[in-house]
Design an enzyme around this catalytic site. Structure first.
Site, PDB file in Angstrom:
ATOM      1  N   LYS A   9     -18.636 206.707 -51.415  1.00 58.42           N
ATOM      2  CA  LYS A   9     -18.288 207.758 -51.685  1.00 58.42           C
ATOM      3  C   LYS A   9     -18.090 209.601 -51.166  1.00 58.42           C
ATOM      4  O   LYS A   9     -19.809 209.748 -50.643  1.00 58.42           O
ATOM      5  CB  LYS A   9     -19.151 207.714 -53.365  1.00 58.42           C
ATOM      6  CG  LYS A   9     -18.594 206.431 -53.808  1.00 58.42           C
ATOM      7  CD  LYS A   9     -18.447 206.564 -55.389  1.00 58.42           C
ATOM      8  CE  LYS A   9     -18.057 205.038 -56.008  1.00 58.42           C
ATOM      9  NZ  LYS A   9     -18.181 205.084 -57.493  1.00 58.42           N
ATOM     10  N   TYR A  49      -8.288 204.297 -59.379  1.00 53.36           N
ATOM     11  CA  TYR A  49      -9.064 203.771 -60.552  1.00 53.36           C
ATOM     12  C   TYR A  49      -8.448 203.754 -61.889  1.00 53.36           C
ATOM     13  O   TYR A  49      -8.938 203.734 -63.324  1.00 53.36           O
ATOM     14  CB  TYR A  49     -10.403 205.107 -60.955  1.00 53.36           C
ATOM     15  CG  TYR A  49     -11.256 204.563 -59.711  1.00 53.36           C
ATOM     16  CD1 TYR A  49     -11.969 203.384 -59.781  1.00 53.36           C
ATOM     17  CD2 TYR A  49     -12.233 206.029 -58.514  1.00 53.36           C
ATOM     18  CE1 TYR A  49     -13.497 203.466 -58.645  1.00 53.36           C
ATOM     19  CE2 TYR A  49     -12.429 205.793 -58.128  1.00 53.36           C
ATOM     20  CZ  TYR A  49     -14.069 204.551 -58.454  1.00 53.36           C
ATOM     21  OH  TYR A  49     -14.995 204.601 -57.912  1.00 53.36           O
ATOM     22  N   PHE A  57     -15.139 209.508 -69.350  1.00 48.28           N
ATOM     23  CA  PHE A  57     -15.492 209.937 -67.215  1.00 48.28           C
ATOM     24  C   PHE A  57     -14.124 210.013 -66.512  1.00 48.28           C
ATOM     25  O   PHE A  57     -14.613 210.384 -65.923  1.00 48.28           O
ATOM     26  CB  PHE A  57     -16.397 209.488 -67.111  1.00 48.28           C
ATOM     27  CG  PHE A  57     -16.400 207.449 -66.432  1.00 48.28           C
ATOM     28  CD1 PHE A  57     -15.748 207.083 -65.659  1.00 48.28           C
ATOM     29  CD2 PHE A  57     -16.976 206.804 -67.399  1.00 48.28           C
ATOM     30  CE1 PHE A  57     -15.814 205.878 -65.443  1.00 48.28           C
ATOM     31  CE2 PHE A  57     -16.869 205.112 -67.711  1.00 48.28           C
ATOM     32  CZ  PHE A  57     -16.028 204.589 -66.824  1.00 48.28           C
ATOM     33  N   ARG A  85     -22.582 193.635 -54.470  1.00 47.48           N
ATOM     34  CA  ARG A  85     -22.430 193.744 -56.034  1.00 47.48           C
ATOM     35  C   ARG A  85     -24.247 194.119 -55.954  1.00 47.48           C
ATOM     36  O   ARG A  85     -24.604 195.304 -56.308  1.00 47.48           O
ATOM     37  CB  ARG A  85     -21.403 193.095 -56.960  1.00 47.48           C
ATOM     38  CG  ARG A  85     -20.402 194.055 -56.861  1.00 47.48           C
ATOM     39  CD  ARG A  85     -20.033 193.875 -58.061  1.00 47.48           C
ATOM     40  NE  ARG A  85     -19.990 194.336 -59.038  1.00 47.48           N
ATOM     41  CZ  ARG A  85     -19.260 195.571 -60.323  1.00 47.48           C
ATOM     42  NH1 ARG A  85     -18.724 196.171 -58.511  1.00 47.48           N
ATOM     43  NH2 ARG A  85     -19.861 195.738 -60.828  1.00 47.48           N
ATOM     44  N   THR A  91     -24.817 199.853 -61.392  1.00 50.30           N
ATOM     45  CA  THR A  91     -23.847 201.625 -61.534  1.00 50.30           C
ATOM     46  C   THR A  91     -24.725 202.965 -61.625  1.00 50.30           C
ATOM     47  O   THR A  91     -24.489 203.530 -61.391  1.00 50.30           O
ATOM     48  CB  THR A  91     -22.953 201.069 -62.331  1.00 50.30           C
ATOM     49  OG1 THR A  91     -21.884 200.548 -62.549  1.00 50.30           O
ATOM     50  CG2 THR A  91     -21.446 202.452 -62.413  1.00 50.30           C
ATOM     51  N   ARG A 102     -28.198 201.856 -53.859  1.00 51.99           N
ATOM     52  CA  ARG A 102     -27.630 203.132 -55.091  1.00 51.99           C
ATOM     53  C   ARG A 102     -29.369 203.154 -55.476  1.00 51.99           C
ATOM     54  O   ARG A 102     -29.477 204.494 -56.402  1.00 51.99           O
ATOM     55  CB  ARG A 102     -27.753 202.372 -56.154  1.00 51.99           C
ATOM     56  CG  ARG A 102     -25.798 202.665 -56.223  1.00 51.99           C
ATOM     57  CD  ARG A 102     -25.138 201.464 -57.368  1.00 51.99           C
ATOM     58  NE  ARG A 102     -23.458 202.047 -57.210  1.00 51.99           N
ATOM     59  CZ  ARG A 102     -22.791 201.641 -57.780  1.00 51.99           C
ATOM     60  NH1 ARG A 102     -22.736 199.673 -58.712  1.00 51.99           N
ATOM     61  NH2 ARG A 102     -21.472 201.247 -57.743  1.00 51.99           N
ATOM     62  N   ASN A 112     -22.524 207.981 -57.531  1.00 46.75           N
ATOM     63  CA  ASN A 112     -23.343 206.548 -56.993  1.00 46.75           C
ATOM     64  C   ASN A 112     -23.210 205.994 -56.025  1.00 46.75           C
ATOM     65  O   ASN A 112     -23.657 204.792 -55.769  1.00 46.75           O
ATOM     66  CB  ASN A 112     -23.538 206.052 -58.347  1.00 46.75           C
ATOM     67  CG  ASN A 112     -21.798 204.718 -58.892  1.00 46.75           C
ATOM     68  OD1 ASN A 112     -21.531 205.329 -57.685  1.00 46.75           O
ATOM     69  ND2 ASN A 112     -21.831 204.289 -59.504  1.00 46.75           N
ATOM     70  N   HIS A 115     -19.077 201.796 -53.718  1.00 47.75           N
ATOM     71  CA  HIS A 115     -18.369 201.177 -54.294  1.00 47.75           C
ATOM     72  C   HIS A 115     -18.170 199.699 -53.918  1.00 47.75           C
ATOM     73  O   HIS A 115     -17.931 199.696 -52.645  1.00 47.75           O
ATOM     74  CB  HIS A 115     -16.915 201.693 -54.514  1.00 47.75           C
ATOM     75  CG  HIS A 115     -16.255 201.371 -55.769  1.00 47.75           C
ATOM     76  ND1 HIS A 115     -15.666 200.973 -57.438  1.00 47.75           N
ATOM     77  CD2 HIS A 115     -15.395 200.163 -55.063  1.00 47.75           C
ATOM     78  CE1 HIS A 115     -14.792 199.750 -56.605  1.00 47.75           C
ATOM     79  NE2 HIS A 115     -14.210 199.013 -56.057  1.00 47.75           N
ATOM     80  N   GLU A 126      -7.832 196.686 -54.470  1.00 47.66           N
ATOM     81  CA  GLU A 126      -8.115 197.514 -53.916  1.00 47.66           C
ATOM     82  C   GLU A 126      -8.106 197.988 -52.490  1.00 47.66           C
ATOM     83  O   GLU A 126      -7.826 198.548 -51.494  1.00 47.66           O
ATOM     84  CB  GLU A 126      -9.632 197.553 -54.520  1.00 47.66           C
ATOM     85  CG  GLU A 126      -9.948 197.888 -55.924  1.00 47.66           C
ATOM     86  CD  GLU A 126     -11.297 197.696 -56.189  1.00 47.66           C
ATOM     87  OE1 GLU A 126     -11.648 198.072 -57.010  1.00 47.66           O
ATOM     88  OE2 GLU A 126     -12.147 197.485 -55.332  1.00 47.66           O
TER      89      GLU A 126
END
Ligand code: CMP
Length: 140
Positions: A9, A49, A57, A85, A91, A102, A112, A115, A126
């Site tokens: 990100k 998203y 948010f 993950r 998250t 993270r 964060n 993704h 995706e």
């Protein structure tokens, strides 16, 4: 063998953490099938998203994701979706375990760092959102 989709990100790219994030991913046994650097528009972020469109948010998230360059990538490994993950951590970085990406790099629940797809169906949406078939064809 399973494929998953991931994004480094804008916060991580801005801070120069891309290489370190990719090193953690490769050290965990993932193969980088495809990767590219993009700057996406707010509208392109909103499409990606779309499942979060009703969340409070959403506006801030799409502003953030269009605020600077990102790296989008396709990763391959057995159990890739769940394993990525786990490597990413929670998250909210405040809840992320030691040794996760993270925990190491993320500044907030929004900024964060990374993704990762949460299920097979999401991964296939995706991957298709950012990559064409010819970019994913590998023989080695
Ligand atoms: P990601 O895994 O990319 O999926 C949705 C993103 O929305 C998430 O990471 C965060 O960047 C962001 N997000 C999730 N929950 C919140 C929240 N409560 N407040 C702000 N951003 C959030």
């Amino acid at each position: 063998m399973q494929r998953t989709f991931s994004i480094v990100k804008p916060d991580a790219v801005r801070k120069g953490h891309t290489g370190a994030v990719l090193a953690m991913i490769e050290a965990a046994g993932f193969r980088l099938v495809a990767i590219k650097r993009l700057s996406i528009s707010k509208q392109q972020a909103a499409g990606f998203y779309a499942v979060h469109a009703q969340r409070p948010f959403f506006n801030s998230l799409t502003d953030f994701m269009s605020s600077g360059p990102i790296f989008v990538m396709v990763l391959e490994k057995e159990n890739a979706i769940a394993d990525l993950r786990k490597l990413m951590g929670a998250t909210n970085p405040a809840n992320a375990e030691e040794g996760t990406i993270r925990k190491k790099f993320a500044g907030s629940i929004e900024e964060n760092t990374i993704h990762g797809s949460d299920a097979e169906e999401t991964a296939s949406f995706e991957i298709g959102y950012f990559f064409a078939g010819y970019e994913l064809y590998t023989t080695t």
